[in-house]
Design a protein around this motif. Structure first.
Motif, PDB file in Angstrom:
ATOM      1  N   LEU A 103      62.846   7.376  34.464  1.00 16.13           N
ATOM      2  CA  LEU A 103      63.376   7.329  35.831  1.00 16.13           C
ATOM      3  C   LEU A 103      64.866   7.655  35.947  1.00 16.13           C
ATOM      4  O   LEU A 103      65.336   7.956  37.042  1.00 16.13           O
ATOM      5  CB  LEU A 103      63.121   5.946  36.431  1.00 16.13           C
ATOM      6  N   ALA A 104      65.605   7.572  34.857  1.00 17.35           N
ATOM      7  CA  ALA A 104      67.050   7.812  34.931  1.00 17.35           C
ATOM      8  C   ALA A 104      67.338   9.299  35.093  1.00 17.35           C
ATOM      9  O   ALA A 104      66.537  10.164  34.732  1.00 17.35           O
ATOM     10  CB  ALA A 104      67.744   7.270  33.683  1.00 17.35           C
ATOM     11  N   THR A 105      68.504   9.590  35.630  1.00 11.80           N
ATOM     12  CA  THR A 105      68.977  10.963  35.772  1.00 11.80           C
ATOM     13  C   THR A 105      69.608  11.398  34.452  1.00 11.80           C
ATOM     14  O   THR A 105      70.406  10.656  33.881  1.00 11.80           O
ATOM     15  CB  THR A 105      70.025  11.045  36.900  1.00 11.80           C
ATOM     16  N   PRO A 106      69.261  12.592  33.969  1.00 12.06           N
ATOM     17  CA  PRO A 106      69.875  13.065  32.719  1.00 12.06           C
ATOM     18  C   PRO A 106      71.398  13.061  32.813  1.00 12.06           C
ATOM     19  O   PRO A 106      71.974  13.424  33.836  1.00 12.06           O
ATOM     20  CB  PRO A 106      69.333  14.486  32.568  1.00 12.06           C
ATOM     21  N   SER A 107      72.014  12.665  31.725  1.00 16.44           N
ATOM     22  CA  SER A 107      73.472  12.606  31.668  1.00 16.44           C
ATOM     23  C   SER A 107      74.056  14.006  31.558  1.00 16.44           C
ATOM     24  O   SER A 107      73.631  14.806  30.721  1.00 16.44           O
ATOM     25  CB  SER A 107      73.915  11.778  30.464  1.00 16.44           C
ATOM     26  N   SER A 108      75.043  14.276  32.371  1.00 16.72           N
ATOM     27  CA  SER A 108      75.733  15.562  32.295  1.00 16.72           C
ATOM     28  C   SER A 108      76.639  15.626  31.058  1.00 16.72           C
ATOM     29  O   SER A 108      77.091  16.701  30.678  1.00 16.72           O
ATOM     30  CB  SER A 108      76.560  15.791  33.563  1.00 16.72           C
ATOM     31  N   LEU A 109      76.887  14.485  30.431  1.00 14.79           N
ATOM     32  CA  LEU A 109      77.733  14.423  29.244  1.00 14.79           C
ATOM     33  C   LEU A 109      76.954  14.629  27.945  1.00 14.79           C
ATOM     34  O   LEU A 109      77.539  14.637  26.871  1.00 14.79           O
ATOM     35  CB  LEU A 109      78.454  13.078  29.185  1.00 14.79           C
ATOM     36  N   SER A 110      75.637  14.778  28.056  1.00 13.30           N
ATOM     37  CA  SER A 110      74.797  14.908  26.874  1.00 13.30           C
ATOM     38  C   SER A 110      74.030  16.219  26.909  1.00 13.30           C
ATOM     39  O   SER A 110      73.615  16.676  27.976  1.00 13.30           O
ATOM     40  CB  SER A 110      73.806  13.745  26.820  1.00 13.30           C
ATOM     41  N   ASP A 111      73.833  16.794  25.729  1.00 15.73           N
ATOM     42  CA  ASP A 111      72.993  17.988  25.647  1.00 15.73           C
ATOM     43  C   ASP A 111      71.601  17.643  25.113  1.00 15.73           C
ATOM     44  O   ASP A 111      70.818  18.521  24.782  1.00 15.73           O
ATOM     45  CB  ASP A 111      73.651  19.069  24.785  1.00 15.73           C
ATOM     46  N   SER A 131      62.680   0.941  28.422  1.00  8.65           N
ATOM     47  CA  SER A 131      63.393   0.828  29.692  1.00  8.65           C
ATOM     48  C   SER A 131      63.206   2.104  30.503  1.00  8.65           C
ATOM     49  O   SER A 131      63.712   3.166  30.131  1.00  8.65           O
ATOM     50  CB  SER A 131      64.882   0.588  29.460  1.00  8.65           C
ATOM     51  N   LYS A 132      62.482   1.981  31.599  1.00  2.00           N
ATOM     52  CA  LYS A 132      62.235   3.136  32.468  1.00  2.00           C
ATOM     53  C   LYS A 132      63.513   3.605  33.155  1.00  2.00           C
ATOM     54  O   LYS A 132      63.730   4.803  33.315  1.00  2.00           O
ATOM     55  CB  LYS A 132      61.182   2.769  33.516  1.00  2.00           C
ATOM     56  N   THR A 133      64.360   2.664  33.529  1.00  2.72           N
ATOM     57  CA  THR A 133      65.553   3.009  34.314  1.00  2.72           C
ATOM     58  C   THR A 133      66.737   3.435  33.454  1.00  2.72           C
ATOM     59  O   THR A 133      67.762   3.851  33.987  1.00  2.72           O
ATOM     60  CB  THR A 133      65.958   1.830  35.223  1.00  2.72           C
ATOM     61  N   ARG A 134      66.608   3.355  32.146  1.00  7.00           N
ATOM     62  CA  ARG A 134      67.677   3.803  31.244  1.00  7.00           C
ATOM     63  C   ARG A 134      67.251   5.032  30.429  1.00  7.00           C
ATOM     64  O   ARG A 134      68.020   5.524  29.617  1.00  7.00           O
ATOM     65  CB  ARG A 134      68.090   2.682  30.304  1.00  7.00           C
ATOM     66  N   SER A 135      66.029   5.478  30.632  1.00  3.64           N
ATOM     67  CA  SER A 135      65.492   6.610  29.870  1.00  3.64           C
ATOM     68  C   SER A 135      65.374   7.823  30.775  1.00  3.64           C
ATOM     69  O   SER A 135      65.033   7.706  31.953  1.00  3.64           O
ATOM     70  CB  SER A 135      64.117   6.251  29.306  1.00  3.64           C
ATOM     71  N   TRP A 136      65.659   8.985  30.198  1.00  5.70           N
ATOM     72  CA  TRP A 136      65.586  10.209  30.987  1.00  5.70           C
ATOM     73  C   TRP A 136      65.120  11.388  30.147  1.00  5.70           C
ATOM     74  O   TRP A 136      65.192  11.361  28.918  1.00  5.70           O
ATOM     75  CB  TRP A 136      66.926  10.533  31.648  1.00  5.70           C
ATOM     76  N   GLY A 137      64.604  12.397  30.840  1.00  4.22           N
ATOM     77  CA  GLY A 137      64.164  13.618  30.176  1.00  4.22           C
ATOM     78  C   GLY A 137      64.713  14.827  30.911  1.00  4.22           C
ATOM     79  O   GLY A 137      64.608  14.909  32.134  1.00  4.22           O
TER      80      GLY A 137
END
Length: 184
Positions: free
Chosen positions: A41-49, A78-84
């Motif tokens: 559910l999290a938004t991918p981090s713009s600081l990570s590749d 954690s659904k809210t801390r994980s992103w794809g």
């Protein structure tokens, strides 16, 4: 009646956090439920590749009441801390591997606590040491998984690791139940 209750800080994969934010949504590990991209559910981090980030938590809660020691271990995603960012079946299998590794260490924790020779004077200190040692081992194992699979890009190594993880889960199946009561 004296009641001691301790909750060890949950260890999160990738982002070491000291507490769970309210409103976080979790999935308990289960052999019948595999992760899907809808769980991220999290938004991918713009600081990570990174292609994806899987945040898992391993925790223990224990109680001492009237010379009876009981505990519960949890293994959560954690659904809210994980992103794809790149949502492929192949990458999802790699991310499921991270969750499964956390489950391996939940079972190792259950095994060590079951084998622990209870000492009422220092059980809190002893359990803290056991927990921290296993969390350090888990993080090392997670990092080795990523490095050896080149974060899933090495398909041959990825297949080897997934088989090894599955075998290790089977070996530790006798410790898959996280509830116990030890009368000490």
């Amino acid at each position: 009646m004296v009641l001691f209750k301790r909750i060890l800080v949950l260890a999160f994969f990738i982002f070491p956090l000291l507490a769970i934010a309210q409103g976080d949504q979790f999935i308990e590990w289960s052999p019948a439920q595999r992760l899907t991209w809808d769980d991220y559910l999290a938004t991918p981090s713009s600081l990570s590749d990174a292609a994806a980030i899987t945040s898992t938590a391993l925790g223990i809660e224990y109680h001492m009441r009237n010379n009876s020691f009981s505990y519960k271990i949890s293994c959560r995603f954690s659904k809210t801390r994980s992103w794809g960012r790149y949502k492929t079946v192949y990458i999802l299998q790699h991310e499921q591997g991270h969750f499964d590794i956390t489950e391996i260490f939940a079972r190792k924790l259950a095994k060590e606590i079951k084998e622990y020779k209870f000492n009422p004077r220092k059980y809190q200190q002893d359990l803290g040491k056991i927990y921290q040692r296993l969390m350090d081992e888990k993080e090392e194992y997670q990092n080795k998984y990523d490095l050896e699979t080149d974060y899933s890009r090495n398909k041959e190594k990825q297949a080897e690791w997934l088989k090894m993880i599955e075998e290790e889960l089977e070996e530790m199946d006798g410790f898959a139940t996280y509830y116990s009561s030890l009368n000490k």
